[in-house]
Scaffold this active site. Structure first.
Site, PDB file in Angstrom:
ATOM      1  N   ASP A 122      -8.228   5.007   4.269  1.00  0.00           N
ATOM      2  CA  ASP A 122      -7.852   3.946   3.336  1.00  0.00           C
ATOM      3  C   ASP A 122      -9.050   3.143   2.870  1.00  0.00           C
ATOM      4  OD1 ASP A 122      -5.546   2.582   2.002  1.00  0.00           O
ATOM      5  OD2 ASP A 122      -6.349   0.861   3.088  1.00  0.00           O
ATOM      6  N   GLU A 130      -2.575  -4.608  -3.395  1.00  0.00           N
ATOM      7  CA  GLU A 130      -2.819  -5.459  -4.556  1.00  0.00           C
ATOM      8  C   GLU A 130      -2.549  -4.692  -5.850  1.00  0.00           C
ATOM      9  OE1 GLU A 130      -5.733  -6.709  -1.262  1.00  0.00           O
ATOM     10  OE2 GLU A 130      -4.868  -4.860  -2.026  1.00  0.00           O
ATOM     11  N   CYS A 187     -10.015  -3.577  -5.136  1.00  0.00           N
ATOM     12  CA  CYS A 187      -9.041  -4.621  -5.473  1.00  0.00           C
ATOM     13  C   CYS A 187      -9.750  -5.885  -5.932  1.00  0.00           C
ATOM     14  CB  CYS A 187      -8.121  -4.871  -4.289  1.00  0.00           C
ATOM     15  SG  CYS A 187      -7.105  -3.414  -3.907  1.00  0.00           S
ATOM     16  N   HIS A 226      -3.451   0.712  -3.420  1.00  0.00           N
ATOM     17  CA  HIS A 226      -3.552  -0.357  -2.425  1.00  0.00           C
ATOM     18  C   HIS A 226      -2.478  -1.398  -2.712  1.00  0.00           C
ATOM     19  CE1 HIS A 226      -7.945   0.284  -0.904  1.00  0.00           C
ATOM     20  NE2 HIS A 226      -7.245   1.396  -0.913  1.00  0.00           N
ATOM     21  N   CYS A 283     -10.353  -5.248  -0.659  1.00  0.00           N
ATOM     22  CA  CYS A 283     -11.493  -4.325  -0.654  1.00  0.00           C
ATOM     23  C   CYS A 283     -12.263  -4.465  -1.978  1.00  0.00           C
ATOM     24  CB  CYS A 283     -10.994  -2.890  -0.486  1.00  0.00           C
ATOM     25  SG  CYS A 283     -10.118  -2.261  -1.947  1.00  0.00           S
ATOM     26  N   ASN A 331       0.849  -1.179   0.000  1.00  0.00           N
ATOM     27  CA  ASN A 331       0.000   0.000   0.000  1.00  0.00           C
ATOM     28  C   ASN A 331       0.893   1.241   0.000  1.00  0.00           C
ATOM     29  OD1 ASN A 331      -1.632   2.217   1.160  1.00  0.00           O
ATOM     30  ND2 ASN A 331      -3.207   0.648   1.286  1.00  0.00           N
TER      31      ASN A 331
END
Length: 152
Positions: free
Chosen positions: A149, A61, A89, A59, A86, A48
């Protein structure tokens, strides 16, 4: 030995994701790391970088996929991440047809497992205590940054 250093996973790809999360934490960022692997070999890892780069979609990923660069196909890869993905992602995982996601933990953030599974993605949750401890500490010490975030 600290909690964060205890019981490493035998999977080198997951360990690459965990190391990336630790790197982000050491840089003052959000401790989420990811790695993309093919046939057990890490193609790329990332963490991140929202804080470090002022990038709202950086993020873990996304960072790992960005580091992997263009791939002809993602259908033979596994994405490793220290925290449940999330919605953003998850959408990327679905878009690129990544068939398998290995998650460090989902206790501190539930993610979008139902959506992933509904689209045929295999989800494996390791429940890695190191990841749980790292995120819990971060969330307790940085509640406003964590809320930012996850768009709370």
């Amino acid at each position: 030995m600290t909690q964060l250093d205890a019981q490493p996973s035998p999977d080198p790809a997951f360990e690459a994701a965990y190391a990336a999360a630790r790197k982000s934490l050491s840089e003052g960022g959000i401790p989420i790391g990811a790695a993309l692997a093919r046939d057990g070999v890490v193609i790329a890892s990332g963490h991140n970088e929202r804080v470090q780069n002022g990038d709202p979609i950086a993020h873990g990923e996304m960072s790992a996929l960005r580091a992997a660069g263009r791939q002809k196909s993602y259908r033979d890869t596994t994405l490793y991440t220290t925290l449940a993905p999330c919605a953003m992602c998850t959408g990327t995982i679905i878009q690129f047809k990544i068939p398998r996601v290995v998650v460090g933990e989902a206790r501190t953030f539930g993610g979008e497992f139902e959506l992933l599974r509904s689209r045929g993605v295999e989800v494996v949750v390791l429940d890695d205590q190191r990841c749980v401890d790292m995120m819990r500490s971060f969330q307790e010490e940085n509640p406003e940054l964590w809320a930012e975030d996850i768009a709370e």
